[in-house]
Design a protein around this motif. Structure first.
Motif, PDB file in Angstrom:
ATOM      1  N   UNK A  17       0.823  -1.209   0.000  1.00  0.00           N
ATOM      2  CA  UNK A  17       0.000   0.000   0.000  1.00  0.00           C
ATOM      3  C   UNK A  17       0.857   1.260   0.000  1.00  0.00           C
ATOM      4  N   UNK A  18       1.956   1.260   0.747  1.00  0.00           N
ATOM      5  CA  UNK A  18       2.845   2.424   0.743  1.00  0.00           C
ATOM      6  C   UNK A  18       3.510   2.612  -0.620  1.00  0.00           C
ATOM      7  N   UNK A  19       3.949   1.534  -1.228  1.00  0.00           N
ATOM      8  CA  UNK A  19       4.544   1.639  -2.565  1.00  0.00           C
ATOM      9  C   UNK A  19       3.526   2.189  -3.563  1.00  0.00           C
ATOM     10  N   UNK A  20       2.310   1.675  -3.489  1.00  0.00           N
ATOM     11  CA  UNK A  20       1.220   2.115  -4.369  1.00  0.00           C
ATOM     12  C   UNK A  20       0.907   3.597  -4.130  1.00  0.00           C
ATOM     13  N   UNK A 154      -8.375  -5.999   4.210  1.00  0.00           N
ATOM     14  CA  UNK A 154      -8.633  -5.921   5.635  1.00  0.00           C
ATOM     15  C   UNK A 154      -7.404  -5.684   6.491  1.00  0.00           C
ATOM     16  N   UNK A 155      -6.208  -5.773   5.907  1.00  0.00           N
ATOM     17  CA  UNK A 155      -4.971  -5.559   6.667  1.00  0.00           C
ATOM     18  C   UNK A 155      -4.417  -4.154   6.473  1.00  0.00           C
ATOM     19  N   UNK A 156      -4.941  -3.432   5.478  1.00  0.00           N
ATOM     20  CA  UNK A 156      -4.515  -2.068   5.210  1.00  0.00           C
ATOM     21  C   UNK A 156      -5.641  -1.398   4.437  1.00  0.00           C
ATOM     22  N   UNK A 157      -5.740  -0.084   4.571  1.00  0.00           N
ATOM     23  CA  UNK A 157      -6.796   0.677   3.911  1.00  0.00           C
ATOM     24  C   UNK A 157      -6.170   1.913   3.287  1.00  0.00           C
ATOM     25  N   UNK A 158      -6.690   2.304   2.110  1.00  0.00           N
ATOM     26  CA  UNK A 158      -6.203   3.522   1.447  1.00  0.00           C
ATOM     27  C   UNK A 158      -7.412   4.409   1.173  1.00  0.00           C
TER      28      UNK A 158
END
Length: 163
Positions: A17-20, A154-158
């Motif tokens: 998610x951070x890379x994205x 469910x483990x990270x949200x953007x």
């Protein structure tokens, strides 16, 4: 699912998610905020993938690995319920990306905390900016966007600011 599997899913998702998010916000000029430093692994990764960005860290007290400790002028110490409103006065709605991994192991407490901190995070983001969080957040002017394919739902949200 074992606690190890849960941890691995969280780390894989956080990195994806951070890379994205870094790719999506690459052309936004504002600073990046890291809410919670902990050991500093995520901060260190953010420095690697966004070397051109100013990254400010919000933390109660620094206890990170020496290789993952931000410079003093990029640290905002104190309780987020005090430092986030102060950051709004200092920076305005200029953050291009905010990452938060502030929750603990109690899902109910994490949800209560997310509901309290969401209104303090939202005004810091400029239009088009992203919020990446390990917990579901509650925003009025941000919409949840799709996760990258290698993230575990469910483990990270953007979230993206649309207004």
């Amino acid at each position: 699912m074992s606690r190890l599997d849960i941890f691995i899913n969280r780390m894989v998702s956080q990195r994806a998610c951070l890379d994205h998010a870094a790719a999506i916000t690459r052309n936004l000029p504002g600073p990046v905020f890291e809410l919670g430093l902990g050991n500093g692994r995520t901060y260190h990764h953010m420095c690697e993938i966004m070397p051109e960005r100013e990254i400010y860290v919000f933390e109660r007290a620094i206890a990170s690995h020496p290789d993952s400790t931000p410079p003093d002028d990029k640290v905002i110490l104190g309780d987020v319920f005090e430092t986030l409103p102060a950051a709004l006065m200092r920076f305005g709605a200029t953050a291009g990306l905010i990452h938060a991994d502030l929750g603990g192991h109690d899902a109910e407490k994490n949800d209560i905390f997310a509901r309290r901190v969401s209104p303090l995070v939202e005004p810091l983001l400029e239009k088009g900016a992203l919020m990446v969080s390990s917990d579901r957040m509650y925003f009025e002017g941000l919409r949840e966007i799709d996760l990258p394919p290698d993230a575990v739902p469910g483990r990270c949200f953007i979230y993206q600011r649309v207004t």
